[in-house]
Design an enzyme around this catalytic site. Sequence first.
Site, PDB file in Angstrom:
ATOM      1  N   LYS A 119       8.814   6.454  11.453  1.00  0.00           N
ATOM      2  CA  LYS A 119       7.461   6.086  11.870  1.00  0.00           C
ATOM      3  C   LYS A 119       7.562   5.599  13.303  1.00  0.00           C
ATOM      4  O   LYS A 119       8.391   4.743  13.622  1.00  0.00           O
ATOM      5  CB  LYS A 119       6.924   4.989  10.969  1.00  0.00           C
ATOM      6  CG  LYS A 119       5.528   4.502  11.354  1.00  0.00           C
ATOM      7  CD  LYS A 119       4.990   3.630  10.235  1.00  0.00           C
ATOM      8  CE  LYS A 119       3.750   2.883  10.627  1.00  0.00           C
ATOM      9  NZ  LYS A 119       3.223   2.072   9.524  1.00  0.00           N
ATOM     10  N   ASP A 297      -3.375  -4.645   2.191  1.00  0.00           N
ATOM     11  CA  ASP A 297      -3.974  -3.321   2.416  1.00  0.00           C
ATOM     12  C   ASP A 297      -3.708  -2.381   1.233  1.00  0.00           C
ATOM     13  O   ASP A 297      -3.388  -1.208   1.420  1.00  0.00           O
ATOM     14  CB  ASP A 297      -3.430  -2.733   3.727  1.00  0.00           C
ATOM     15  CG  ASP A 297      -4.345  -1.651   4.302  1.00  0.00           C
ATOM     16  OD1 ASP A 297      -5.477  -1.504   3.795  1.00  0.00           O
ATOM     17  OD2 ASP A 297      -3.924  -0.960   5.247  1.00  0.00           O
ATOM     18  N   ASN A 302      -1.853   4.074   0.934  1.00  0.00           N
ATOM     19  CA  ASN A 302      -0.632   3.342   1.285  1.00  0.00           C
ATOM     20  C   ASN A 302       0.401   3.333   0.157  1.00  0.00           C
ATOM     21  O   ASN A 302       1.314   2.505   0.144  1.00  0.00           O
ATOM     22  CB  ASN A 302      -0.966   1.907   1.701  1.00  0.00           C
ATOM     23  CG  ASN A 302      -1.549   1.862   3.101  1.00  0.00           C
ATOM     24  OD1 ASN A 302      -1.381   2.807   3.881  1.00  0.00           O
ATOM     25  ND2 ASN A 302      -2.238   0.784   3.440  1.00  0.00           N
ATOM     26  N   ASP A 315       3.741   1.020   4.443  1.00  0.00           N
ATOM     27  CA  ASP A 315       2.797   0.555   5.478  1.00  0.00           C
ATOM     28  C   ASP A 315       2.625  -0.973   5.439  1.00  0.00           C
ATOM     29  O   ASP A 315       1.608  -1.484   4.953  1.00  0.00           O
ATOM     30  CB  ASP A 315       1.436   1.262   5.323  1.00  0.00           C
ATOM     31  CG  ASP A 315       0.551   1.025   6.539  1.00  0.00           C
ATOM     32  OD1 ASP A 315       1.008   0.362   7.488  1.00  0.00           O
ATOM     33  OD2 ASP A 315      -0.609   1.496   6.534  1.00  0.00           O
TER      34      ASP A 315
HETATM   35  N1  LIG Z   1       7.981   7.226   4.212  1.00  0.00           N
HETATM   36  C1  LIG Z   1       7.040   8.162   4.319  1.00  0.00           C
HETATM   37  N2  LIG Z   1       7.250   9.414   3.893  1.00  0.00           N
HETATM   38  C2  LIG Z   1       6.297  10.362   3.988  1.00  0.00           C
HETATM   39  N3  LIG Z   1       5.086  10.160   4.523  1.00  0.00           N
HETATM   40  C3  LIG Z   1       4.806   8.929   4.974  1.00  0.00           C
HETATM   41  C4  LIG Z   1       5.757   7.863   4.893  1.00  0.00           C
HETATM   42  N4  LIG Z   1       5.211   6.754   5.435  1.00  0.00           N
HETATM   43  C5  LIG Z   1       3.974   7.114   5.820  1.00  0.00           C
HETATM   44  N5  LIG Z   1       3.709   8.414   5.553  1.00  0.00           N
HETATM   45  C6  LIG Z   1       2.486   9.171   5.862  1.00  0.00           C
HETATM   46  O1  LIG Z   1       2.033   8.773   7.137  1.00  0.00           O
HETATM   47  C7  LIG Z   1       0.733   8.192   7.050  1.00  0.00           C
HETATM   48  C8  LIG Z   1       0.642   7.038   8.030  1.00  0.00           C
HETATM   49  O2  LIG Z   1       1.582   6.043   7.698  1.00  0.00           O
HETATM   50  P1  LIG Z   1       1.191   4.496   7.752  1.00  0.00           P
HETATM   51  O3  LIG Z   1       0.072   4.258   6.820  1.00  0.00           O
HETATM   52  O4  LIG Z   1       2.429   3.706   7.522  1.00  0.00           O
HETATM   53  O5  LIG Z   1       0.752   4.401   9.269  1.00  0.00           O
HETATM   54  P2  LIG Z   1      -0.177   3.327  10.005  1.00  0.00           P
HETATM   55  O6  LIG Z   1      -0.499   3.852  11.359  1.00  0.00           O
HETATM   56  O7  LIG Z   1       0.485   1.997   9.945  1.00  0.00           O
HETATM   57  O8  LIG Z   1      -1.401   3.409   9.071  1.00  0.00           O
HETATM   58  P3  LIG Z   1      -2.711   2.561   8.902  1.00  0.00           P
HETATM   59  O9  LIG Z   1      -3.710   3.107   9.838  1.00  0.00           O
HETATM   60  O10 LIG Z   1      -3.009   2.866   7.467  1.00  0.00           O
HETATM   61  O11 LIG Z   1      -2.335   1.122   9.115  1.00  0.00           O
HETATM   62  C9  LIG Z   1       0.582   7.793   5.608  1.00  0.00           C
HETATM   63  O12 LIG Z   1      -0.754   7.780   5.198  1.00  0.00           O
HETATM   64  C10 LIG Z   1       1.383   8.853   4.887  1.00  0.00           C
HETATM   65  O13 LIG Z   1       0.608  10.010   4.705  1.00  0.00           O
HETATM   66 MG   LIG Z   2      -1.570   3.308   6.146  1.00  0.00          MG
END
Ligand SMILES: Nc1ncnc2c1ncn2[C@@H]1O[C@H](COP(=O)(O)OP(=O)(O)OP(=O)(O)O)[C@@H](O)[C@H]1O
Ligand SMILES: [Mg+2]
Length: 464
Positions: A119, A297, A302, A315
Amino acid sequence: MSSDPSGKIVEQALGAYKKTFAESTISDTSGDFPRFAFSELTLGKRLGEGGFGVVSEVLAFDISAHEDSHRPPETSVEVETTGVEVERKEEEEDPDFQGRKFIADHCIRNDSDARYAIKILKKSLVDKADVNLMVKALADMAVETHILSAIEHPNIVKLRGVSQQGRYHPEYFIVMDRLYDTLDKRLKAWAEVFPKPPPMPKKNPPSKRQSSGSTRSTSSRASKLGCIFGRKSSQEFDDDEEKEEQDDTVEMNPTTIESSPSNLEKKKKLLEERLVACFDLASAIAYLHERNIIYRDTKPENCAFDVRGDIKLFDFGTAKELPPQNSKRDLTFNLTGMTGSLPWMAPEVAKSDPYNHKVDVFSFAVLLWQIVALEMPFKEYESDLRLFWEEVHNGPHKRPEIPRLGWPKPIELCMRRGWAKEPSERMEMKQIENILRKEIIRVRKGDDAGLRHDRRRSTFVFRR
Ligand SMILES: Nc1ncnc2c1ncn2[C@@H]1O[C@H](COP(=O)(O)OP(=O)(O)OP(=O)(O)O)[C@@H](O)[C@H]1O
Ligand SMILES: [Mg+2]
């Protein structure tokens, strides 16, 4: 992504991060995780993106080219060895090398599947150079790193490595296990197994609302949830299988097709699968609460399933460690309002009132309803946010509808006592976890296999 964010942004992000862990009792152990340079990664498919982060699978970690920069300062090896042996010995003893090698060696499963994902901040966000957004995004990544490094639960995504770049660098990333379907996607798939029947013509005028806390909607899949949880209760579902098959031969009854013996089996499997997902999530949140962490959240987007089909919470950018005095339960704190996503958000968060860990209980209860009903909660308010505020967060405090014929009482109890208006009336997540465990054992007719998280097999996490 090129330049470092300005000193001002870093300073503010650091301030926000520190506020999250003001009186922290959970240590940040991210320094013990294997570290990688962004240039060492070969990225594959983009798996998803959120407000700040983009997540991609990692196809390879090319650690060989950069190994020199990771080697610890020369140590004297007091045995007579050749240069190659000295080098190998140093490598074998260097925990950082071993950790990096472990990840690099294991990054592909069965010759094809990526085992890890990273990420990283979205490029569009970095390019936009919006100070407030950048501060929030960097702080979220720092919070997520800290919390994920400090916790370990079979239903929480595992941190596997971190970026070599400092935490407040735009190219900072975290390495975690790659997950597959998110829960929102799985909910749609589950709903398609037994598609919603066409609406039945109404014979009688709608009866009075059966309980406090119901919404206006009466049509929904929820009202015919008999076909998922058993018509009257899941107890009767278990006991009356044969009877139910006969009942279902009623002409025009939309459940006729669904209740053949093989479909009954399918329904039971589906029910069990969903209950296990609920139980696993309850257990993950209860684990966080035991450590004074609130997640803030909880929603289907998530949560996602791993390669073995186990659900994981991920997340952690908006999670927060409560000050230790929260051991006196039901104290509330002045925390950031409007954190989370509206349909699952507790009223006290939506109104920016002081709150505590019970906000997660509220969100979980709404999610539990969603998993049982296979419907979007509060969807009748989708086009009228004002009405949603008026009827859900204020006024009558409406809640998703529990069908008149009912779901198993313990499940209903988790919902009603989970989304109570008053946080102090809400159950603890541990209680909900225990209720769900019993419910699964009952549905499985006594089989409690795999329901002790502390005894579950967990994959090895490489740390120094
Ligand atoms: N470990 C993972 N493996 C596969 N896909 C993932 C993983 N972590 C996250 N994702 C995908 O990426 C997307 C975004 O991740 P995440 O929700 O952590 O990001 P964020 O920018 O912090 O989101 P938010 O806007 O919800 O706070 C998730 O909705 C999911 O589809
Ligand atoms: Mg998220």
